[in-house]
Design a protein around this motif. Structure first.
Motif, mmCIF file in Angstrom:
data_model
loop_
_atom_site.group_PDB
_atom_site.id
_atom_site.type_symbol
_atom_site.label_atom_id
_atom_site.label_comp_id
_atom_site.label_asym_id
_atom_site.label_seq_id
_atom_site.Cartn_x
_atom_site.Cartn_y
_atom_site.Cartn_z
ATOM 1 N N LEU A 108 -73.672 -88.082 81.393
ATOM 2 C CA LEU A 108 -74.103 -86.790 81.925
ATOM 3 C C LEU A 108 -73.038 -85.728 81.701
ATOM 4 O O LEU A 108 -71.849 -86.046 81.563
ATOM 5 C CB LEU A 108 -74.358 -86.901 83.438
ATOM 6 N N GLY A 110 -70.275 -83.218 82.560
ATOM 7 C CA GLY A 110 -69.303 -83.208 83.656
ATOM 8 C C GLY A 110 -68.765 -84.596 83.988
ATOM 9 O O GLY A 110 -67.886 -84.738 84.830
ATOM 10 N N ALA A 111 -69.291 -85.629 83.315
ATOM 11 C CA ALA A 111 -68.831 -86.991 83.602
ATOM 12 C C ALA A 111 -67.375 -87.178 83.164
ATOM 13 O O ALA A 111 -66.648 -87.995 83.734
ATOM 14 C CB ALA A 111 -69.722 -88.015 82.901
ATOM 15 N N GLY A 112 -66.988 -86.402 82.150
ATOM 16 C CA GLY A 112 -65.605 -86.510 81.668
ATOM 17 C C GLY A 112 -65.524 -87.026 80.241
ATOM 18 O O GLY A 112 -64.484 -87.552 79.836
ATOM 19 N N THR A 114 -65.580 -85.335 77.207
ATOM 20 C CA THR A 114 -64.704 -84.615 76.289
ATOM 21 C C THR A 114 -63.241 -84.894 76.630
ATOM 22 O O THR A 114 -62.400 -85.085 75.743
ATOM 23 C CB THR A 114 -65.021 -83.101 76.345
ATOM 24 N N THR A 115 -62.956 -84.948 77.931
ATOM 25 C CA THR A 115 -61.602 -85.289 78.369
ATOM 26 C C THR A 115 -61.254 -86.701 77.891
ATOM 27 O O THR A 115 -60.173 -86.945 77.358
ATOM 28 C CB THR A 115 -61.528 -85.232 79.917
ATOM 29 N N LYS A 119 -58.210 -88.497 75.556
ATOM 30 C CA LYS A 119 -57.382 -89.592 76.073
ATOM 31 C C LYS A 119 -57.468 -90.832 75.182
ATOM 32 O O LYS A 119 -56.465 -91.449 74.855
ATOM 33 C CB LYS A 119 -57.862 -89.995 77.477
ATOM 34 N N GLN A 146 -63.135 -77.063 73.656
ATOM 35 C CA GLN A 146 -62.427 -77.958 74.588
ATOM 36 C C GLN A 146 -61.944 -79.229 73.865
ATOM 37 O O GLN A 146 -60.831 -79.694 74.087
ATOM 38 C CB GLN A 146 -63.383 -78.339 75.717
ATOM 39 N N THR A 256 -64.830 -92.698 85.277
ATOM 40 C CA THR A 256 -63.877 -91.588 85.348
ATOM 41 C C THR A 256 -63.637 -91.164 86.797
ATOM 42 O O THR A 256 -64.373 -91.556 87.699
ATOM 43 C CB THR A 256 -64.400 -90.359 84.569
ATOM 44 N N ASP A 259 -59.125 -91.265 90.252
ATOM 45 C CA ASP A 259 -58.014 -90.726 91.040
ATOM 46 C C ASP A 259 -58.547 -90.122 92.342
ATOM 47 O O ASP A 259 -57.788 -89.852 93.260
ATOM 48 C CB ASP A 259 -57.259 -89.656 90.240
ATOM 49 N N THR A 283 -58.230 -91.641 85.164
ATOM 50 C CA THR A 283 -57.643 -91.451 86.499
ATOM 51 C C THR A 283 -56.997 -90.089 86.697
ATOM 52 O O THR A 283 -56.043 -89.956 87.452
ATOM 53 C CB THR A 283 -56.570 -92.537 86.745
ATOM 54 N N GLY A 284 -57.514 -89.066 86.019
ATOM 55 C CA GLY A 284 -56.954 -87.735 86.213
ATOM 56 C C GLY A 284 -57.331 -86.826 85.064
ATOM 57 O O GLY A 284 -58.015 -87.243 84.128
ATOM 58 N N GLU A 285 -56.887 -85.572 85.149
ATOM 59 C CA GLU A 285 -57.261 -84.608 84.119
ATOM 60 C C GLU A 285 -56.324 -84.642 82.917
ATOM 61 O O GLU A 285 -56.649 -84.137 81.851
ATOM 62 C CB GLU A 285 -57.307 -83.201 84.725
HETATM 63 P P1 GDP Z 1 -68.096 -83.739 79.882
HETATM 64 O O1 GDP Z 1 -69.074 -82.668 80.209
HETATM 65 O O2 GDP Z 1 -68.667 -85.100 80.124
HETATM 66 O O3 GDP Z 1 -67.509 -83.617 78.505
HETATM 67 O O4 GDP Z 1 -66.899 -83.608 80.959
HETATM 68 P P2 GDP Z 1 -65.445 -82.970 80.804
HETATM 69 O O5 GDP Z 1 -64.582 -83.855 79.965
HETATM 70 O O6 GDP Z 1 -65.563 -81.553 80.406
HETATM 71 O O7 GDP Z 1 -64.924 -83.104 82.308
HETATM 72 C C1 GDP Z 1 -65.512 -82.384 83.371
HETATM 73 C C2 GDP Z 1 -64.418 -82.018 84.382
HETATM 74 O O8 GDP Z 1 -63.892 -83.190 84.976
HETATM 75 C C3 GDP Z 1 -63.233 -81.302 83.752
HETATM 76 O O9 GDP Z 1 -62.809 -80.317 84.658
HETATM 77 C C4 GDP Z 1 -62.184 -82.399 83.603
HETATM 78 O O10 GDP Z 1 -60.870 -81.890 83.663
HETATM 79 C C5 GDP Z 1 -62.487 -83.252 84.818
HETATM 80 N N1 GDP Z 1 -62.117 -84.666 84.619
HETATM 81 C C6 GDP Z 1 -62.434 -85.491 83.586
HETATM 82 N N2 GDP Z 1 -61.963 -86.746 83.794
HETATM 83 C C7 GDP Z 1 -61.324 -86.711 84.999
HETATM 84 C C8 GDP Z 1 -60.633 -87.698 85.791
HETATM 85 O O11 GDP Z 1 -60.496 -88.885 85.448
HETATM 86 N N3 GDP Z 1 -60.127 -87.271 86.989
HETATM 87 C C9 GDP Z 1 -60.255 -85.982 87.414
HETATM 88 N N4 GDP Z 1 -59.735 -85.670 88.604
HETATM 89 N N5 GDP Z 1 -60.895 -85.047 86.716
HETATM 90 C C10 GDP Z 1 -61.432 -85.395 85.520
#
Ligand code: GDP
Length: 304
Positions: A108, A110-112, A114-115, A119, A146, A256, A259, A283-285
Motif C-alpha cells: 500500500l 505509505g507502507a515504506g 520507496t524508503t 535501504k 524520492q 516496516t 521502531d 526500523t526507522g526513516e
Molecule cells: P511508499 O509509499 O510505500 O513508497 O512509502 P514511503 O517509503 O514513501 O514511506 C512513507 C513514510 O513512512 C515516509 O515518511 C517514510 O520516511 C516513513 N517510513 C518508511 N519506513 C519507515 C520505518 O521503518 N520507520 C519509520 N518510523 N518511518 C518509516
C-alpha cells in the motif's frame, strides 16, 4: 505487575508443578492468557483463534515435568509455534543463477516501499552487489524524485523515465510496465547484478493498481516479490496481505515501522494467512534502519 505472557503463565500455574497432565480447565486458563497477549499485540482475531486452538491441542497432551513450571512449558510451546509460523530460520534473498536478480516491491501507499528500496539497495551494495533501482511508481507525483534522493544517499543509480527527454527510455515514459522491462534490460547491459523495482501503491486495495503490479510481475519475472507492510496496520493486515498475495503472489514479507509502538502482531497475521516468510524489518526513516528479520526475536516481542 505480570506484564509479559511468560510472567502471567508462570503465575497462573504456580501451584501446578509436578501435577501430572494438565487438565482441560488448566489449559483453558492458559489459552485465555495467550489470547489476551496476542490480541494486545494486534494479531488478527481469526489468526488468534487458529493459533490458540493449536496450542491448546499440544498443551492438553503435555506431561507436566518436575523441573519446569507448566507455565514455562506452555510458553515454550507458544514460542515454538510462533517461530514456526514466522518462518523458522531467517530466509535470505534468493539470487538468480543468471544475474540480474530481480526484486520487486509491492504494498500500500505509505507502507515504506520507496524508503525500503533505498535501504535494501544500500545493504546489498554493502554485501558486494552492484544494484540498480528502477522507479516504477509513476502514480505518486514525488515518488520518482524520492527514489532518486534515496538512491543518491545509498550511492546506487536509479533508472527512471525522463519525460520529454529524448533517450532510449522515452518509450517507457508513463508506462510502469515498460519502465520495469527497460530497467531490467539496462541492468543486463550495464552488468548490475540486482535490480530493485519500486512499484506504485494506493491508500486502499485497488483493482487497477493490483493489475498493474501483476503486469509488472509478468513482465520482469522477479526472483523475489517482497510485500511491504506497515507494522502499525493492525487488524487490516489479513485483508491487505490476502489481496496482495492473490494479486502478485509475493515470495516474502518486509515489516516496516518496527521502531514504533507496534508489537508486531501484523507479522504473525500475514505469515499465518499467506504462509510466506517475513524476511526483513525496517526500523526507522534512515537508510541504515534495516535488518534481517529474526522470527525468534519477533516471537519474544509479541509475547512481551
Ligand atoms: P511508499 O509509499 O510505500 O513508497 O512509502 P514511503 O517509503 O514513501 O514511506 C512513507 C513514510 O513512512 C515516509 O515518511 C517514510 O520516511 C516513513 N517510513 C518508511 N519506513 C519507515 C520505518 O521503518 N520507520 C519509520 N518510523 N518511518 C518509516
Amino acid at each position: 505487575m505480570f506484564n509479559s505472557l511468560s510472567d502471567r503463565l508462570t503465575e497462573t500455574f504456580k501451584n501446578l508443578r509436578g501435577k501430572g497432565r494438565l487438565s482441560e480447565a488448566d489449559v483453558d486458563a492458559t489459552v485465555r492468557e495467550i489470547r489476551r497477549a496476542l490480541l494486545d499485540a494486534d494479531v488478527a482475531v481469526s489468526v488468534v483463534r487458529e493459533f490458540t486452538a493449536k496450542v491448546k491441542e499440544r498443551a492438553l497432551g503435555l506431561e507436566v515435568s518436575q523441573a519446569l513450571n507448566p507455565g514455562q512449558q506452555v510458553v515454550k510451546i507458544v514460542n515454538e509455534e510462533l517461530v514456526g509460523i514466522l518462518g523458522g530460520e531467517t530466509r535470505r534473498i534468493r539470487l538468480a543463477k543468471n544475474p540480474p536478480t530481480v526484486i520487486m516491491l509491492a504494498g500500500l501507499q505509505g507502507a515504506g516501499k520507496t524508503t525500503l528500496a533505498g535501504k535494501l539497495s544500500k545493504w546489498l551494495k554493502g554485501q558486494g552487489h552492484s544494484p540498480l533501482l528502477v522507479a516504477c511508481d509513476l502514480q505518486r507525483p514525488n515518488a520518482v524524485k524520492q527514489l532518486q534522493v534515496n538512491g543518491e544517499r545509498a550511492g546506487v543509480p536509479v533508472f527512471a523515465p525522463h519525460p520529454g527527454v529524448s533517450s532510449e527510455f522515452e518509450t517507457a515514459t508513463g508506462d510502469p510496465v515498460a519502465v520495469a522491462r527497460a530497467g531490467v534490460a539496462e541492468a543486463r547491459t550495464k552488468l548490475y547484478d540486482v535490480v530493485i523495482v519500486d512499484t506504485a501503491g494506493r491508500l486502499g486495495i485497488d483493482a487497477e493498481l493490483m493489475q498493474q503490479a501483476s503486469d509488472i510481475r509478468d513482465a520482469v519475472n522477479p526472483d523475489e516479490v517482497l510485500f511491504v507492510i506497515d507494522a502499525m496496520i493492525g487488524q487490516d493486515a489479513v485483508n491487505t496481505a490476502q489481496a496482495f498475495n492473490e494479486g502478485v503472489n509475493f515470495t516474502g514479507v518486509v515489516l516496516t515501522k518496527l521502531d514504533g509502538d507496534a508489537r508486531g502482531g501484523a507479522a504473525l497475521s500475514v505469515a499465518s494467512v499467506t504462509g510466506k516468510p517475513v524476511m526483513f524489518a525496517s526500523t526507522g526513516e534512515g537508510l541504515n534502519d534495516f535488518e534481517l528479520f529474526h522470527p525468534d526475536r519477533m516471537a519474544s516481542r509479541i509475547l512481551d
